[in-house]
Every structure is written in C-alpha cells, then in structure tokens.
Design a protein around this motif. Structure first.
Motif, mmCIF file in Angstrom:
data_model
loop_
_atom_site.group_PDB
_atom_site.id
_atom_site.type_symbol
_atom_site.label_atom_id
_atom_site.label_comp_id
_atom_site.label_asym_id
_atom_site.label_seq_id
_atom_site.Cartn_x
_atom_site.Cartn_y
_atom_site.Cartn_z
ATOM 1 N N ASP A 72 38.247 -102.386 80.079
ATOM 2 C CA ASP A 72 38.901 -101.900 78.864
ATOM 3 C C ASP A 72 37.929 -101.166 77.952
ATOM 4 O OD1 ASP A 72 41.548 -102.423 79.288
ATOM 5 O OD2 ASP A 72 41.549 -104.379 78.312
ATOM 6 N N ILE A 73 36.680 -101.621 77.930
ATOM 7 C CA ILE A 73 35.679 -100.923 77.101
ATOM 8 C C ILE A 73 35.572 -99.470 77.577
ATOM 9 C CG2 ILE A 73 33.188 -100.795 76.596
ATOM 10 C CD1 ILE A 73 33.348 -104.006 76.745
ATOM 11 N N SER A 74 35.532 -99.275 78.888
ATOM 12 C CA SER A 74 35.457 -97.908 79.414
ATOM 13 C C SER A 74 36.738 -97.133 79.143
ATOM 14 C CB SER A 74 35.168 -97.924 80.908
ATOM 15 O OG SER A 74 33.801 -98.191 81.092
ATOM 16 N N ARG A 75 37.877 -97.806 79.264
ATOM 17 C CA ARG A 75 39.143 -97.094 78.980
ATOM 18 C C ARG A 75 39.221 -96.727 77.497
ATOM 19 N NH1 ARG A 75 41.289 -100.171 83.608
ATOM 20 N NH2 ARG A 75 41.432 -102.026 82.313
ATOM 21 N N LEU A 76 38.674 -97.585 76.648
ATOM 22 C CA LEU A 76 38.664 -97.243 75.212
ATOM 23 C C LEU A 76 37.775 -96.026 74.964
ATOM 24 C CD1 LEU A 76 38.552 -100.846 73.693
ATOM 25 C CD2 LEU A 76 40.391 -99.178 73.391
ATOM 26 N N GLN A 77 36.682 -95.956 75.709
ATOM 27 C CA GLN A 77 35.800 -94.785 75.556
ATOM 28 C C GLN A 77 36.513 -93.509 75.989
ATOM 29 O OE1 GLN A 77 33.234 -94.920 73.849
ATOM 30 N NE2 GLN A 77 31.693 -96.412 74.485
ATOM 31 N N VAL A 78 37.313 -93.609 77.055
ATOM 32 C CA VAL A 78 38.094 -92.442 77.494
ATOM 33 C C VAL A 78 39.085 -92.070 76.396
ATOM 34 C CG1 VAL A 78 39.740 -91.577 79.223
ATOM 35 C CG2 VAL A 78 37.806 -93.001 79.948
ATOM 36 N N LEU A 79 39.659 -93.089 75.767
ATOM 37 C CA LEU A 79 40.592 -92.865 74.658
ATOM 38 C C LEU A 79 39.911 -92.097 73.529
ATOM 39 C CD1 LEU A 79 43.305 -93.951 73.029
ATOM 40 C CD2 LEU A 79 41.672 -95.580 72.113
ATOM 41 N N PHE A 80 38.682 -92.512 73.172
ATOM 42 C CA PHE A 80 38.004 -91.878 72.041
ATOM 43 C C PHE A 80 37.486 -90.478 72.375
ATOM 44 C CE2 PHE A 80 37.049 -96.479 70.870
ATOM 45 C CZ PHE A 80 38.010 -96.522 69.875
ATOM 46 N N GLY A 81 37.119 -90.267 73.617
ATOM 47 C CA GLY A 81 36.613 -88.949 74.015
ATOM 48 C C GLY A 81 35.138 -88.786 73.727
#
Ligand SMILES: Cc1ncc(COP(=O)(O)O)c(C=O)c1O
Length: 462
Positions: free
Chosen positions: A167-176
């Motif tokens: 999820d930490i990585s998916r959140l990073q994808v979310l933030f860009g």
C-alpha cells in the motif's frame, strides 16, 4: 555461476537459559530447543568461468530513479551478510533477531478459517474468483468496527490489501512524482525507497547520507523521538510511523495533535503507519484518527503481518477517509480507488477469511496471546541490555529494542555482534542517517532463541 542449495545448516541451539526462565517465569510457547534443519534459503555460490562473449544488451535504458537507489534494500542486505556469515561458519548456530519477521505459529482458530475457505473453493457454492478490489464487505466492516469504532471511520473508507508495504507503494503511485515528502529519521526504509523509485527525490548525497528533496525529520533520544516540527519545512506528504520502526517509540496524543495541526497549517497529507499499534502498552493513540481533525489530513495504513503472523499470508488495509481532499477538492479516496482497481485486484480471498477470523472474538483473543508472547521476548531483550548498562529505547510499545552504541558505526557493531555471537541484528544506519550509532534488536523469535541470544550478548558485553 551455479547455485547449490545448502541443506544441512544446523539451526539447533543449546539452551542454558534455565536461570533466566526461573527468574522471569515467562511463558514458553516453543519447547523445541533444537529446530529442525530445513532448507533455509542459503545458497552456496560456485564461481563459473567468465563468459568470453560480451553479454547481449537490450536498447532499453535503465530507469534513472532505480539507478539512484543505494546498494540493496536494507533487509536483503542483512540477509546477504547473514548468508555470507553462515558460509564462513557452517557449524555456527546463527540466531536471527534481524529483519523482524514473525516466527510463532498462527492460532488454529485463524488458520482453520483459511482452510475452510480454501476447501470451499473446490465446491460450486463456495467458489469465488475476483472479489471486490477494495476487499470483502464483511472484512472492511469488521476492520472499521474493531479498530476505528467511534472514530467516524466507516466500511467504505477501508481498502483491504495484500500488506502495508504494497500500500505504501500504491500510495506513492497515487501521489505521483512531483510531490515532496518528509520522513522520520530513522524510519522504515520503504517510504524513502519508494519515493526514490517514483522520482520524487534528487540524487543520494554521500556526505550527508540523504537523498535530495526529502525532509529527514530527526528523531532521537534528545527530542524524545518526536521531530521538532518548528524546523521542518513544508512538504506535500509526511510519512509518520507510530509505534516507530526501528526506534520502537510511540507518539503521545499531544505530539500527534501537534503533527495534525502542522499538516493542517501546511496543507500536507500525513501517511500514518500503524503496523505495530497492537504492541502498545500505554494509552498513546492506536490510530491517527483518534486526533480530532485528522480525517481531513491523514491516511492510515496497517497490517495483519505483525498482528497475526501474516507476514507470509499477506493481508493489510489502508484507511482513506472521504473527508480527505486534494487542493482542487477532489476526494483522495476516489483516486486511491482508481489506483487499487488498476494496480491491484484485491487481496486473496483465503487471506481475507483469515483476517475475518482474526477479528472474531476467539481469533482476537488468540491473536493477542501471540502478541503478548512477543512482548515477553521484548522484555527479556530490554532487561538484558539494561543490565549491561546500555541506553535502551523502544520496546515497551513495539517489538523492537533500539540500543545506543555512542560513537560507533552501526554496521561495525552489527558485524561485531554477528562475528562474536552469531546473532543477526539490524544496523540502525540502514533506517536513515539518524539511526547511526544504534542497533535494532527484534523481539520476533522463538523463546529459546531469544534467551540464547541474550546469553551470548551478556557474554560479549559483560
Ligand atoms: C513500519 C512498517 N510498515 C509496514 C510494514 C510492512 O508490512 P506488510 O507485511 O503488511 O507489508 C512493516 C514491516 O516490517 C513495517 O515495519
């Protein structure tokens, strides 16, 4: 290079811990002092002749952000050094209190629910394929009511996942790639490394051991492991982990109120990692959402990994409150939902059955019993280092003990401990420059191994 599996490395240990046991009267879950030798992933490297032909290369250029990353991810590096040590000392009884992987069996009330779900997949009625990407309704509701009751977090705010790291990585994808970020220093390496991979940072600066464009918020004994926010410049995202890995410290209600206030003043988003909240023994907040106003500035990620020994099963969750909005007013949860649907297809249905069992009254009790066992391990480790005169931090609210070796390099201490005691720890500097001079000792281990490791520490530092 050919790889030959090395199957006969003995992990049996001889315990001379009876005095320790008698004094503390700790509960022993694992009576097996001699652990079965198994394929423990150790490989022997045998050199092969160098190929005379130059290797074929594609025309694809390497992701420049990947090239910015320093050496290996911390834990594989620790594992590599452990493997090298075992090759050097094939007869050594190596004990790992390093990477922080759980060791105790999952209670049967939980595994039987997973088995039942698994067998049901072989029936017409019980079969299920892709589930809801956000997780099964029942589990989302159970997470909301178990961990966030009275906090205004609802089933729809919960996204079930295959773990907090993912999820930490998916959140990073979310933030860009264009956001700026801050982290506690030291902190769990996934925040910084995923930020580098996303291209949010500059190059690694060797002189200060930091990546450009990341704000490292120093957390040390002098500031009670809570950053002096008056010196922290504004960033878009603030990663904050409490209880913290590696320092084991938990932020107080007053400190978290200041953090939320700081985020609100700056218009920042906090990504709050509560992966170890179940280990807290004082009344510090278990969730950032206990702080009034946090729903407008925070996301929380958590996990069954350290709660229920699900490091291999893989199950976690992230809370994205509907109140959290981007600067244009768009709900962050809607974008996260889009990311989850695109980059993930939902957690394993079997793992989710296990998660639901963890939150049943019986499962919840059993899960807490395992946590209590690890907490006893933590006490043993803390007691050992305290008795040796070290400055010992963490431990009371987390399964990690953070030990100070002033003026010494963490990797040197790590190497000395490994060389002289055959115990694997984790060097504090691997969690950021603020961890230099510290060693993290994990309380995840069989009781006999923890006792034996402590005996060896006492021998080394007497
Ligand atoms: C602070 C912290 N967050 C997240 C994780 C990863 O958890 P998961 O196994 O759910 O991916 C860990 C694992 O050690 C951790 O220490």
């Amino acid at each position: 290079m050919s790889l030959i599996h090395h199957n006969h490395l003995s992990t049996s240990i001889s315990s001379s811990s009876s005095t320790f046991l008698a004094r503390n009267n700790f509960n022993i879950r694992t009576q097996n002092v001699s652990l079965p030798a198994k394929n423990n992933g150790i490989c022997k490297c045998v050199a092969a002749p160098l190929s005379e032909k130059a290797a074929y290369k594609t025309k694809v250029s390497r992701n420049e952000n990947m090239a910015k990353l320093q050496a290996g991810y911390l834990f594989p590096e620790v594992a590599r050094r452990k493997a090298a040590h075992m090759l050097k000392y094939p007869d050594a009884q190596v004990i790992s209190l390093g990477i922080g992987d759980t060791t105790e069996p999952i209670p049967e009330v939980i595994t039987s629910a997973m088995a039942k779900r698994s067998y049901a997949l072989s029936t017409i009625e019980g079969y299920s394929g892709y589930g809801a990407e956000q997780g099964e309704k029942q589990l989302r509701a159970a997470i909301a009511s178990t961990f966030y009751s009275n906090l205004g977090i609802e089933e729809a705010d919960i996204f079930v996942s295959d773990g907090a790291k993912c999820d930490i990585s998916r959140l990073q994808v979310l933030f860009g790639s264009s956001v700026t970020m801050a982290v506690q220093d030291p902190s769990y390496p996934a925040y910084v490394d995923s930020s580098v991979i996303m291209g949010q940072t500059g190059q690694f600066q060797k002189d200060v051991e930091k990546y450009g464009k990341i704000e490292y918020m120093k957390c040390n004994p002098e500031n009670g492991f809570f950053p002096d926010l008056s010196t922290v410049p504004r960033t878009d995202v603030i990663f904050f982990c409490s209880p913290n890995n590696p320092t084991g410290s938990a932020a107080s209600r007053e400190q978290l109120t200041r953090l939320v206030q700081f985020a609100k003043e700056n218009g920042s988003i906090i990504v709050y990692d509560s992966a170890y909240a179940i280990y807290m023994s004082d009344d510090n907040p278990r969730s950032i959402f206990e702080i009034p106003g946090a729903k407008e500035v925070a996301i929380e990620t958590s996990s069954f990994s350290k709660y229920a020994g699900f490091t291999g099963v893989r199950l976690g969750w992230t809370v994205v409150p509907k109140e959290l909005l981007f600067s244009d007013g768009f709900p962050v949860a809607k974008d996260f939902n889009r990311i989850v649907c695109t980059c993930f297809n939902g957690a394993s249905n079997i793992a989710q059955a296990g998660g639901l069992a963890c939150l049943s009254p019986e499962g919840f009790k059993a899960m807490h019993e395992v946590v209590a066992f690890y907490r006893e391990n933590t006490s043993i480790i803390m007691e050992t280092f305290n008795s040796l005169g070290f400055n010992v931090y963490g431990g009371t609210n987390a399964p990690y003990v953070w030990i100070h070796f002033p003026g010494q390099s963490s990797w040197d201490v790590f190497s000395e401990i490994l060389e002289k005691t055959h115990v694997v720890t984790t060097p504090g500097s691997g969690f950021g420059p603020g961890g230099e001079g510290f060693i993290r000792v994990s309380a995840f281990g069989h009781r006999a191994n923890v006792l034996e490791a402590c005996r060896r520490f006492k021998e080394l530092y007497k």
